[in-house]
Design an enzyme around this catalytic site. Structure first.
Site, PDB file in Angstrom:
ATOM      1  N   LYS A 170      20.498   3.389  11.492  1.00  0.00           N
ATOM      2  CA  LYS A 170      21.414   3.015  10.412  1.00  0.00           C
ATOM      3  C   LYS A 170      21.296   4.065   9.317  1.00  0.00           C
ATOM      4  CE  LYS A 170      21.378   1.009   6.627  1.00  0.00           C
ATOM      5  NZ  LYS A 170      22.367   1.857   5.920  1.00  0.00           N
ATOM      6  N   GLU A 246       8.303   6.435   5.093  1.00  0.00           N
ATOM      7  CA  GLU A 246       8.341   7.612   4.209  1.00  0.00           C
ATOM      8  C   GLU A 246       9.009   7.144   2.927  1.00  0.00           C
ATOM      9  OE1 GLU A 246       7.064  10.498   4.722  1.00  0.00           O
ATOM     10  OE2 GLU A 246       6.585  10.384   6.844  1.00  0.00           O
ATOM     11  N   CYS A 280      12.532  13.336  -2.458  1.00  0.00           N
ATOM     12  CA  CYS A 280      11.301  12.567  -2.608  1.00  0.00           C
ATOM     13  C   CYS A 280      10.150  13.486  -3.003  1.00  0.00           C
ATOM     14  CB  CYS A 280      10.990  11.856  -1.306  1.00  0.00           C
ATOM     15  SG  CYS A 280      11.013  12.972   0.084  1.00  0.00           S
ATOM     16  N   GLU A 376       9.823   7.677 -10.768  1.00  0.00           N
ATOM     17  CA  GLU A 376      10.504   8.721  -9.981  1.00  0.00           C
ATOM     18  C   GLU A 376      11.883   8.944 -10.615  1.00  0.00           C
ATOM     19  OE1 GLU A 376      11.545   7.595  -5.942  1.00  0.00           O
ATOM     20  OE2 GLU A 376      11.205   9.649  -5.250  1.00  0.00           O
TER      21      GLU A 376
HETATM   22  P1  NAP Z   1      16.910   3.044  -0.358  1.00  0.00           P
HETATM   23  O1  NAP Z   1      17.781   2.339  -1.316  1.00  0.00           O
HETATM   24  O2  NAP Z   1      15.570   2.478  -0.100  1.00  0.00           O
HETATM   25  O3  NAP Z   1      17.759   3.168   0.984  1.00  0.00           O
HETATM   26  C1  NAP Z   1      17.254   3.791   2.131  1.00  0.00           C
HETATM   27  C2  NAP Z   1      17.889   3.179   3.358  1.00  0.00           C
HETATM   28  O4  NAP Z   1      17.530   1.801   3.442  1.00  0.00           O
HETATM   29  C3  NAP Z   1      19.426   3.214   3.338  1.00  0.00           C
HETATM   30  O5  NAP Z   1      19.890   3.397   4.639  1.00  0.00           O
HETATM   31  C4  NAP Z   1      19.757   1.835   2.820  1.00  0.00           C
HETATM   32  O6  NAP Z   1      21.052   1.399   3.185  1.00  0.00           O
HETATM   33  C5  NAP Z   1      18.698   1.003   3.523  1.00  0.00           C
HETATM   34  N1  NAP Z   1      18.458  -0.288   2.886  1.00  0.00           N
HETATM   35  C6  NAP Z   1      18.755  -0.677   1.627  1.00  0.00           C
HETATM   36  N2  NAP Z   1      18.384  -1.959   1.442  1.00  0.00           N
HETATM   37  C7  NAP Z   1      17.857  -2.392   2.609  1.00  0.00           C
HETATM   38  C8  NAP Z   1      17.295  -3.644   3.028  1.00  0.00           C
HETATM   39  N3  NAP Z   1      17.194  -4.686   2.218  1.00  0.00           N
HETATM   40  N4  NAP Z   1      16.842  -3.726   4.289  1.00  0.00           N
HETATM   41  C9  NAP Z   1      16.921  -2.683   5.115  1.00  0.00           C
HETATM   42  N5  NAP Z   1      17.440  -1.469   4.769  1.00  0.00           N
HETATM   43  C10 NAP Z   1      17.885  -1.329   3.519  1.00  0.00           C
HETATM   44  O7  NAP Z   1      16.639   4.544  -0.791  1.00  0.00           O
HETATM   45  P2  NAP Z   1      17.700   5.641  -1.226  1.00  0.00           P
HETATM   46  O8  NAP Z   1      18.125   5.324  -2.618  1.00  0.00           O
HETATM   47  O9  NAP Z   1      18.735   5.785  -0.181  1.00  0.00           O
HETATM   48  O10 NAP Z   1      16.807   6.963  -1.191  1.00  0.00           O
HETATM   49  C11 NAP Z   1      16.040   7.364  -2.260  1.00  0.00           C
HETATM   50  C12 NAP Z   1      14.583   7.012  -2.064  1.00  0.00           C
HETATM   51  O11 NAP Z   1      14.143   7.509  -0.811  1.00  0.00           O
HETATM   52  C13 NAP Z   1      13.693   7.673  -3.093  1.00  0.00           C
HETATM   53  O12 NAP Z   1      12.723   6.762  -3.537  1.00  0.00           O
HETATM   54  C14 NAP Z   1      13.049   8.804  -2.338  1.00  0.00           C
HETATM   55  O13 NAP Z   1      11.812   9.230  -2.846  1.00  0.00           O
HETATM   56  C15 NAP Z   1      12.927   8.224  -0.979  1.00  0.00           C
HETATM   57  N6  NAP Z   1      12.805   9.272   0.037  1.00  0.00           N
HETATM   58  C16 NAP Z   1      11.596   9.447   0.643  1.00  0.00           C
HETATM   59  C17 NAP Z   1      11.434  10.447   1.573  1.00  0.00           C
HETATM   60  C18 NAP Z   1      10.107  10.663   2.256  1.00  0.00           C
HETATM   61  O14 NAP Z   1      10.083  11.353   3.268  1.00  0.00           O
HETATM   62  N7  NAP Z   1       9.009  10.102   1.766  1.00  0.00           N
HETATM   63  C19 NAP Z   1      12.514  11.280   1.906  1.00  0.00           C
HETATM   64  C20 NAP Z   1      13.733  11.080   1.270  1.00  0.00           C
HETATM   65  C21 NAP Z   1      13.864  10.055   0.335  1.00  0.00           C
HETATM   66  P3  NAP Z   1      22.286   1.546   2.159  1.00  0.00           P
HETATM   67  O15 NAP Z   1      22.492   2.993   1.992  1.00  0.00           O
HETATM   68  O16 NAP Z   1      23.393   0.875   2.835  1.00  0.00           O
HETATM   69  O17 NAP Z   1      21.852   0.868   0.883  1.00  0.00           O
END
Ligand code: NAP
Length: 475
Positions: A170, A246, A280, A376
């Site tokens: 997804k 991650e 991130c 962050e």
């Molecule tokens: P996010 O809101 O956590 O979303 C990530 C993924 O999870 C998206 O596909 C999102 O779908 C899905 N999601 C949202 N709510 C969910 C739920 N309740 N159950 C299951 N899946 C769900 O994060 P983001 O805003 O896209 O990305 C930014 C964050 O990612 C930052 O904190 C960043 O540091 C972190 N990040 C970490 C890494 C690493 O390797 N450590 C790499 C890149 C990013 P939708 O898009 O449909 O909401």
């Protein structure tokens, strides 16, 4: 409309469609089928069926599929970069770098696929032989964020397929187009039906929730926020599901008084402003030794003022933030810092009007416990905090629940290594502003995650270790 990809076929879902917008203009650029739990289940049906054959396919053959995917991504690099830029907003040079980085995961895991290895040897007490082997874990659910729409998918799909797993993916609803484009390249590379299934949706919890409770899914690999990671870990606990996470970061960027400041500023520009600070691994807080803080600020500020902020299509260095909420969140952090006494020393002008623009900003007089250094930021703001002793800066850098990336710039390499080893971060750039490398283990300590991606360990995360204890009578 862009279709859902299940069992080797493209088709509409049962949930209608949703729009994808260009963050540089706010304009709708595509509509995508909205997957529902019905499609989520069909995807697992397909992945489960395909697993029977795929896990038996010779590692060399799996490797060749991955290698062809690498070559196709390089062939289509410009097209993919333009697609990433249009749905994510990042600059074309950042997007092109992302495609190369993503392709490299396919190349790396093509090379690793034929080296899963095992072990064999006598038990210490004698009388048995121990035989260790690694099996694919099974159907893996992959969930990816919008900030690296190609790389995060590649970093999961490639090792999963190398290990012999089949997957259901997804992608983030802000950026599903890149993942779907990657699906088409995998098909062109010879992907058997059902080995990769992609279900975009605006309702993440219903898709991922379906997978988390399906007993046929044996692995969850998630990249995204710590908050959602915690939700998924709680769900994983119910099934004792194999989970790799991650999650968020809050990277310190440390500059000592003997550092090469030109190199430190060049590294800072990458670590902080790549993708508009929406990585991130982004440098979140700059700890600069008091003796060089003014000079570092001036040099960094001069570089920031030269940044051209605008649409990727105009060849700009920095694009917009992903959406309106990202702008208001970053504005709130900046306003809080200013109210607490910080001052803006440098800024690059950002466009006004349509699009989610934010001016790259350098901040001084930031207190060590300011909200902006504890949170962050995920935006192009560089708060600078000063320090005088190594012990003080290490304590400040570690005073967070996050532990993904960190950066140290120092003239004395021994000191840089000493500081680096004291940092509670999974990845430390020493005199470098970039830590991502498919051959190196990517991941975080503390609440930044569980497990690693890339390197050899990235493949192991998609395997189960089994040992056979063999009765053995020595002749
Ligand atoms: P996010 O809101 O956590 O979303 C990530 C993924 O999870 C998206 O596909 C999102 O779908 C899905 N999601 C949202 N709510 C969910 C739920 N309740 N159950 C299951 N899946 C769900 O994060 P983001 O805003 O896209 O990305 C930014 C964050 O990612 C930052 O904190 C960043 O540091 C972190 N990040 C970490 C890494 C690493 O390797 N450590 C790499 C890149 C990013 P939708 O898009 O449909 O909401």
């Amino acid at each position: 409309m862009h279709d859902i990809f299940i069992d080797g076929a493209w088709g509409p879902g049962t949930g209608g469609e949703f729009d994808v917008t260009d963050p540089a203009t706010g304009a709708v650029i595509a509509s995508v089928s909205h997957g529902t739990p019905a499609e989520a289940t069909l995807a697992v049906d397909a992945a489960e069926r395909a697993l029977v054959e795929w896990r038996r396919v010779a590692p060399r053959e799996r490797a060749e599929l991955l290698r062809r995917t690498y070559e196709l991504m390089i062939r289509d690099r410009d097209e993919l970069a333009a697609l990433i830029a249009s749905e994510n907003g990042k600059s074309l040079s950042d997007a092109t770098g992302e495609v190369t980085y993503s392709a490299d995961f396919f190349r790396w895991f093509a090379e690793e696929a034929v080296r899963t290895g095992g072990d064999y040897g006598p038990s210490p007490a004698g009388g048995t032989r121990t035989l260790v082997t690694h099996h694919p874990v099974g159907v893996a659910a992959l969930v990816t964020p919008w900030n690296f729409p190609a790389a995060m998918a590649a970093r999961k799909i490639a090792p999963a397929l190398a290990a012999g797993c089949t997957v259901v993916l997804k992608p983030a609803s802000e950026t599903p187009l890149t993942a779907l484009a990657l699906g088409r390249l995998l098909v062109e590379a010879g992907l058997p039906a059902g080995v990769v299934n992609i279900v975009p949706s605006r309702s993440a919890s219903s898709i991922v929730g379906t997978w988390m409770t399906d007993p046929r899914v044996r692995k969850i690999s998630f990249t995204g926020s710590t908050e959602i990671g915690q939700v998924l870990l709680r769900q994983a606990a119910d099934r004792v599901l194999n989970a790799s996470m991650e999650l968020g970061g809050n990277a310190p960027f440390i500059v000592t008084e003997d550092a090469d400041l030109e190199a430190a500023v060049a590294g800072a520009m990458i670590a902080k402003f790549r993708g508009g600070g929406q990585a991130c691994t982004a440098a979140n807080r700059f700890y600069v030794h008091a003796d060089v803080a003014d000079e570092f600020t001036e040099r960094l500020g001069a570089a920031v003022e030269k940044l051209r902020v605008g649409p990727a299509t105009d060849g700009c260095d920095i694009g917009p933030l992903i959406n309106a909420r990202a702008v208001t969140d970053t504005e709130a952090l900046l306003a809080g810092a200013l109210a607490a006494g910080a001052r803006i020393t440098h800024q690059a002008p950002a466009p006004e009007g349509d699009g989610f623009w934010f001016a790259p900003t350098v901040l001084r007089d930031v207190s060590a416990d300011a909200e902006i250094v504890r949170t962050e930021i995920f935006g192009p703001v560089a708060p600078i905090v000063t320090w005088t002793t190594d012990a003080e800066v290490v304590a400040a850098a570690n005073d967070t629940e996050m532990g993904l990336a960190a950066y140290v710039y120092a003239g004395d390499l021994q000191r840089a290594l000493r500081i680096g080893e004291s940092l509670e971060a999974g990845m430390v750039g020493i005199n470098r502003g970039l830590v991502s490398d498919p051959s190196a283990p990517f991941g975080g300590m503390k609440q930044s995650g569980v497990g690693r991606e890339g390197a050899r360990i990235g493949l192991e995360e998609f395997t189960e270790t089994q040992y056979l204890s063999v009765a053995w009578a020595d002749a």
